[in-house]
Design a protein around this motif. Structure first.
Motif, mmCIF file in Angstrom:
data_model
loop_
_atom_site.group_PDB
_atom_site.id
_atom_site.type_symbol
_atom_site.label_atom_id
_atom_site.label_comp_id
_atom_site.label_asym_id
_atom_site.label_seq_id
_atom_site.Cartn_x
_atom_site.Cartn_y
_atom_site.Cartn_z
ATOM 1 N N THR A 198 0.833 -1.200 0.000
ATOM 2 C CA THR A 198 0.000 0.000 0.000
ATOM 3 C C THR A 198 0.868 1.249 0.000
ATOM 4 N N ALA A 199 0.254 2.359 -0.399
ATOM 5 C CA ALA A 199 0.949 3.651 -0.440
ATOM 6 C C ALA A 199 0.114 4.697 0.272
ATOM 7 N N GLN A 200 0.778 5.551 1.033
ATOM 8 C CA GLN A 200 0.116 6.655 1.711
ATOM 9 C C GLN A 200 0.981 7.899 1.545
ATOM 10 N N THR A 212 4.745 6.842 2.137
ATOM 11 C CA THR A 212 4.929 5.693 3.025
ATOM 12 C C THR A 212 4.387 4.446 2.351
ATOM 13 N N LEU A 213 5.258 3.460 2.194
ATOM 14 C CA LEU A 213 4.893 2.182 1.580
ATOM 15 C C LEU A 213 4.877 1.108 2.653
ATOM 16 N N ASN A 239 7.967 1.589 5.253
ATOM 17 C CA ASN A 239 9.100 2.431 4.876
ATOM 18 C C ASN A 239 8.588 3.771 4.383
ATOM 19 N N ALA A 240 9.120 4.846 4.950
ATOM 20 C CA ALA A 240 8.741 6.198 4.555
ATOM 21 C C ALA A 240 9.854 6.814 3.716
ATOM 22 N N VAL A 262 0.132 7.067 -7.668
ATOM 23 C CA VAL A 262 1.199 6.071 -7.602
ATOM 24 C C VAL A 262 0.823 4.915 -8.514
ATOM 25 N N MET A 263 1.792 4.429 -9.290
ATOM 26 C CA MET A 263 1.522 3.377 -10.261
ATOM 27 C C MET A 263 2.512 2.222 -10.069
#
Length: 403
Positions: A198-200, A212-213, A239-240, A262-263
């Motif tokens: 996921t991505a934030q 942040t992944l 991980n940020a 994000v792709m």
């Protein structure tokens, strides 16, 4: 592995004398069958997922196993048999955490005082009480069922007619939020590793961005009865990545979260994020496109720049997808899709379709079998007439799914 035991206490209300009956439980394949998608006999959660997921979020001990059925006949211990045979009469039933009395004389009362659940020890104890006016008759079989199934689902003569949602059998499933969870978006699922990535995005006003992944337990191979299955799985790693001097396009929602563009390129196994050196969502013709490229294996990253050689202004929120080394970008008027080679932006192709402008296309899309499916509609992408604009990356054509 599920296992358990049953204890029945029959108390004479006149003498107080209590008889005890004990037995080990046989667990059928019902739950594993529900969660299995690739078997011929599976009722899998993709079958009518709209109804299967409704009411079955949360923990399965309270939903998929939240009901009890008592029959007047002995049932064969067959792990592949999920239904009582014809001629068997329902004597009693009960529903997890339901203490409400009703006119249904088959349905007992859930005893919240004596019942207990330990998520740490992964044990559950269900206690149901039946008065002298309830569950009258011979009891030869006791079965766990879903919470909906506990509402006299086998058509007992004393069925409480106020319970209109009683179902004979309703598959349960994990209700996964696959798009947004407080600004956290799923990039892709790794079925072999049983994780989702996921991505934030956090966009400070100072001109730096933090992406942040996270790798989370996807629960494809194992689903716990005792964990809340309506939310994302446990965070396995986080991980940020902070990049100063760049801006990342994001929609600021009322909740303070952001929608990142994000792709993920499954062909190259790389994550891409389009950012901009200026606080703008537009990239001028011959302007620079900055890409943050991230490895999902160790979250190492690089910054690279390519040139916008399309001859037109590009907007960061119209970047659709990256596949097989190319980035696909929708034009501002939605009449074109640009296919740009990341390693050499002078190599590009234009995929045109005059009908594209009559469809409202969003940047929401997914990739399957070399095709990019872009959420669109004849009127608008939030209407009741949704369809997909299907971009064939090899044939360089656009077609539409039926409305």
């Amino acid at each position: 592995m599920l296992k358990g035991k049953t204890e029945i206490q029959l108390t004479d209300v006149n003498t107080g004398y209590t008889q005890y009956y004990y037995d080990e439980n046989m667990v059928t394949n019902a739950l594993s069958d529900i969660f299995t998608l690739n078997t011929a006999t599976s009722t899998g959660f993709l079958m009518g997922a709209d109804s299967n997921t409704s009411g079955f979020g949360g923990s399965l001990y309270s939903t998929a196993l939240g009901g009890i059925l008592l029959f007047d006949s002995k049932l064969d211990e067959d792990a592949t048999n999920y239904f009582a045979p014809a001629g068997v009469k329902l004597v009693g039933c009960g529903v997890y955490n339901n203490e409400t009395t009703s006119s249904d004389t088959a349905r007992g009362i859930y005893n919240t005082t004596e019942s207990s659940v330990s998520t740490s020890n992964k044990t559950a104890k269900y206690v149901y009480d039946f008065t002298t006016t309830q569950c009258n008759g011979s009891i030869k079989s006791v079965c766990l069922t879903s919470d909906y199934g506990g509402y006299s689902s086998y058509g007992n003569e004393s069925l409480d007619t106020t319970i209109s949602s009683a179902l004979l059998y309703k598959p349960a499933c994990v209700r996964r939020v696959t798009t947004d969870n407080y600004g956290e978006y799923v990039l892709f699922w790794d079925y072999d590793a049983d994780v989702c990535v996921t991505a934030q995005l956090t966009v400070p006003s100072s001109g730096s961005l933090t992406l942040t992944l996270r790798k989370r337990d996807a629960k494809f191979k194992n689903v716990s009865v005792f964990t809340n299955n309506s939310t994302y799985g446990e965070v396995l790693s986080s991980n940020a990545i902070t990049v100063s001097g760049y801006y990342g396009y994001a929609t600021n929602s009322s909740s303070g979260t952001y929608t990142p563009n994000v792709m993920y390129d499954e062909y190259a196994n790389l994550i891409y994020f389009v950012c901009n050196a200026s606080n703008s969502t537009s990239i001028s013709s011959s302007g620079s496109i900055t890409l943050l490229t991230i490895s999902p294996n160790d979250f190492s990253y690089t910054l690279s720049t390519i040139t916008n050689n399309t001859g037109n202004i590009l907007y960061t929120y119209y970047s659709l997808a990256v596949y097989n080394g190319y980035i696909y970008w929708m034009s501002t008027d939605r009449t074109l899709v640009y296919k740009i080679l990341l390693s050499d932006s002078s190599v590009s192709a234009t995929i045109s379709d005059v009908t594209l402008s009559s469809y409202a296309c969003s940047s929401d899309c997914f990739i399957k079998d070399r095709k990019i499916y872009v959420m669109s509609s004849k009127y608008n992408y939030q209407s009741n007439y949704p369809c997909y604009a299907v971009i064939d990356t090899e044939l360089e054509t656009i077609q539409y799914t039926p409305l």
